[in-house]
Design an enzyme around this catalytic site. Structure first.
Site, PDB file in Angstrom:
ATOM      1  N   HIS A  34      31.657 -56.840 -34.802  1.00 29.32           N
ATOM      2  CA  HIS A  34      32.115 -57.234 -33.469  1.00 29.32           C
ATOM      3  C   HIS A  34      33.517 -57.835 -33.599  1.00 29.32           C
ATOM      4  CE1 HIS A  34      31.054 -61.227 -34.862  1.00 29.32           C
ATOM      5  NE2 HIS A  34      29.781 -60.890 -35.005  1.00 29.32           N
ATOM      6  N   GLY A  36      34.565 -60.798 -33.792  1.00 29.67           N
ATOM      7  CA  GLY A  36      34.679 -61.855 -34.801  1.00 29.67           C
ATOM      8  C   GLY A  36      35.047 -61.248 -36.150  1.00 29.67           C
ATOM      9  N   HIS A  37      34.304 -60.203 -36.532  1.00 28.35           N
ATOM     10  CA  HIS A  37      34.619 -59.496 -37.776  1.00 28.35           C
ATOM     11  C   HIS A  37      36.019 -58.881 -37.695  1.00 28.35           C
ATOM     12  CE1 HIS A  37      30.064 -59.018 -37.617  1.00 28.35           C
ATOM     13  NE2 HIS A  37      30.234 -59.647 -38.754  1.00 28.35           N
ATOM     14  N   LYS A 149      32.824 -69.735 -37.752  1.00 25.80           N
ATOM     15  CA  LYS A 149      31.538 -69.655 -37.039  1.00 25.80           C
ATOM     16  C   LYS A 149      30.404 -70.093 -37.967  1.00 25.80           C
ATOM     17  CE  LYS A 149      28.121 -67.627 -34.539  1.00 25.80           C
ATOM     18  NZ  LYS A 149      27.077 -67.579 -35.535  1.00 25.80           N
ATOM     19  N   ASP A 150      30.506 -69.692 -39.240  1.00 25.60           N
ATOM     20  CA  ASP A 150      29.509 -70.088 -40.235  1.00 25.60           C
ATOM     21  C   ASP A 150      30.155 -71.149 -41.128  1.00 25.60           C
ATOM     22  OD1 ASP A 150      27.273 -67.955 -39.781  1.00 25.60           O
ATOM     23  OD2 ASP A 150      29.165 -66.866 -39.721  1.00 25.60           O
ATOM     24  N   GLN A 153      28.619 -72.061 -44.493  1.00 22.85           N
ATOM     25  CA  GLN A 153      28.820 -70.963 -45.447  1.00 22.85           C
ATOM     26  C   GLN A 153      30.241 -71.011 -46.017  1.00 22.85           C
ATOM     27  OE1 GLN A 153      27.444 -66.728 -44.999  1.00 22.85           O
ATOM     28  NE2 GLN A 153      29.457 -66.494 -44.095  1.00 22.85           N
ATOM     29  N   VAL A 176      35.502 -66.624 -32.913  1.00 28.16           N
ATOM     30  CA  VAL A 176      35.822 -65.802 -31.738  1.00 28.16           C
ATOM     31  C   VAL A 176      34.636 -65.886 -30.773  1.00 28.16           C
ATOM     32  CG1 VAL A 176      36.346 -63.467 -30.926  1.00 28.16           C
ATOM     33  CG2 VAL A 176      37.247 -64.260 -33.128  1.00 28.16           C
ATOM     34  N   SER A 186      26.264 -60.979 -34.458  1.00 31.20           N
ATOM     35  CA  SER A 186      25.513 -59.715 -34.447  1.00 31.20           C
ATOM     36  C   SER A 186      24.148 -59.922 -33.802  1.00 31.20           C
ATOM     37  CB  SER A 186      25.331 -59.201 -35.875  1.00 31.20           C
ATOM     38  OG  SER A 186      26.595 -59.049 -36.485  1.00 31.20           O
TER      39      SER A 186
HETATM   40  P1  AMP Z   1      28.131 -61.742 -40.815  1.00 31.98           P
HETATM   41  O1  AMP Z   1      28.281 -60.262 -40.702  1.00 31.98           O
HETATM   42  O2  AMP Z   1      27.464 -62.360 -39.636  1.00 31.98           O
HETATM   43  O3  AMP Z   1      27.562 -62.174 -42.132  1.00 31.98           O
HETATM   44  O4  AMP Z   1      29.598 -62.337 -40.768  1.00 31.98           O
HETATM   45  C1  AMP Z   1      30.594 -61.884 -41.645  1.00 31.98           C
HETATM   46  C2  AMP Z   1      31.791 -62.781 -41.520  1.00 31.98           C
HETATM   47  O5  AMP Z   1      32.262 -62.771 -40.184  1.00 31.98           O
HETATM   48  C3  AMP Z   1      31.465 -64.245 -41.872  1.00 31.98           C
HETATM   49  O6  AMP Z   1      32.540 -64.803 -42.589  1.00 31.98           O
HETATM   50  C4  AMP Z   1      31.323 -64.863 -40.515  1.00 31.98           C
HETATM   51  O7  AMP Z   1      31.610 -66.247 -40.492  1.00 31.98           O
HETATM   52  C5  AMP Z   1      32.355 -64.096 -39.716  1.00 31.98           C
HETATM   53  N1  AMP Z   1      32.033 -64.181 -38.299  1.00 31.98           N
HETATM   54  C6  AMP Z   1      30.860 -63.882 -37.692  1.00 31.98           C
HETATM   55  N2  AMP Z   1      30.927 -64.148 -36.379  1.00 31.98           N
HETATM   56  C7  AMP Z   1      32.166 -64.642 -36.140  1.00 31.98           C
HETATM   57  C8  AMP Z   1      32.857 -65.115 -34.974  1.00 31.98           C
HETATM   58  N3  AMP Z   1      32.274 -65.132 -33.777  1.00 31.98           N
HETATM   59  N4  AMP Z   1      34.123 -65.550 -35.129  1.00 31.98           N
HETATM   60  C9  AMP Z   1      34.739 -65.545 -36.339  1.00 31.98           C
HETATM   61  N5  AMP Z   1      34.145 -65.108 -37.465  1.00 31.98           N
HETATM   62  C10 AMP Z   1      32.881 -64.664 -37.374  1.00 31.98           C
END
Ligand code: AMP
Length: 266
Positions: A34, A36-37, A149-150, A153, A176, A186
């Site tokens: 999305h 954010g990614h 966001k995380d 982590q 984001v 997601s």
């Molecule tokens: P994930 O696929 O959820 O494991 O996320 C992969 C990366 O994208 C991680 O570093 C998350 O922190 C980042 N991420 C997920 N959602 C967002 C968001 N809304 N804004 C910024 N980064 C994000």
């Protein structure tokens, strides 16, 4: 963009790049990409010669009874999105490529992994730290991109890189959000329209907490009041913690969907 599925192919693709001194930027993801990614990919694209995105739903970071099987997966869409974002390599290995038969070595983060998400999801950050370490070794990036966001982590990964002296710069990217304030995730696809409006109490609560903190009041208390007033939502935690800086963080459950969010307090 090349889609690569094996460790050997990834190494073969990156070795010549490393040999010519090219900087690799790595964006680890679990797919279902999305905006954010996309913001992480765009930051990586702006600062590195080669951009590698990993797409791997990491079983080791899911606890028993969590949503590993239900986690959204749409590789065809992810390929299109990553390609449009200018990614050079999408590394999308099958589980057995990362965890072959007999795999039994783990990276165990310390105290940082014992509270908040670490307490709610035992073993989660061990899974995160292990996959990140493995991806860091495979891609040997100059920079790796993570979302705020995380936040916990991000803090775990920063500590990992510092403690193991990995020559990687961890780049933190802002959260984001959708226009209504909900942080992109997601897992948001699991929310029904009614649940989504309930979930909006989470960013609202964090905003209220931030405002209270700024005026010298108790941010946790203010955030909790907003969440407690919202029917249809269960609070997992609301807390202030040092997660790559002072942070107000919360986790809630709406229907069967667990959501986390946070705001930096400085
Ligand atoms: P994930 O696929 O959820 O494991 O996320 C992969 C990366 O994208 C991680 O570093 C998350 O922190 C980042 N991420 C997920 N959602 C967002 C968001 N809304 N804004 C910024 N980064 C994000």
């Amino acid at each position: 963009m090349r889609v690569i599925r094996t460790v050997a192919e990834l190494r073969a693709a990156l070795d010549p790049e490393h040999a010519r001194g090219a900087d690799v930027g790595l964006v680890p993801t679990m797919g279902a990409l999305h905006d954010g990614h996309r913001s992480l990919m765009s930051a990586a694209r702006g600062a590195n010669q080669v951009v590698v995105v990993s797409l791997f739903v990491n079983p080791a970071q899911f606890g028993r009874g969590e949503d590993l099987d239900a986690y959204p997966r749409d590789e065809a869409r992810d390929v299109t999105l990553a390609e449009a974002a200018g990614v050079d390599i999408l590394f999308a290995p099958p589980v057995e490529e990362i965890y072959p038969e007999g795999f039994d070595t783990w990276v165990e983060p310390g105290k940082i992994a014992t509270y908040l998400e670490g307490a709610a999801r035992p073993g989660h950050f061990r899974g995160v730290a292990t996959i990140c370490t493995k991806l860091f070794h495979l891609a040997a990036p100059a920079r790796a991109y993570f979302g705020r966001k995380d936040a916990q982590q991000l803090a775990v990964v920063k500590e990992l890189v510092r403690d193991l002296a990995l020559p990687i710069q961890i780049v933190a990217c802002p959260t984001v959000r959708d226009p209504d304030g909900l942080a992109l995730s997601s897992r948001n696809v699991f929310l029904s329209p009614a649940e989504r409006s309930v979930a909006l109490a989470l960013p609202r609560a964090l905003e209220a907490g931030l405002a209270a903190h700024r005026s010298g009041e108790d941010g946790v208390r203010a955030a909790r009041q907003v969440l407690d007033a919202q029917p249809g939502l269960r609070v997992d935690y609301v807390a202030e913690a040092d997660l790559d800086g002072p942070t107000l963080a919360a986790a809630v459950v709406v229907g069967s969907t667990r959501l986390i969010d946070n705001v930096p307090l400085d």
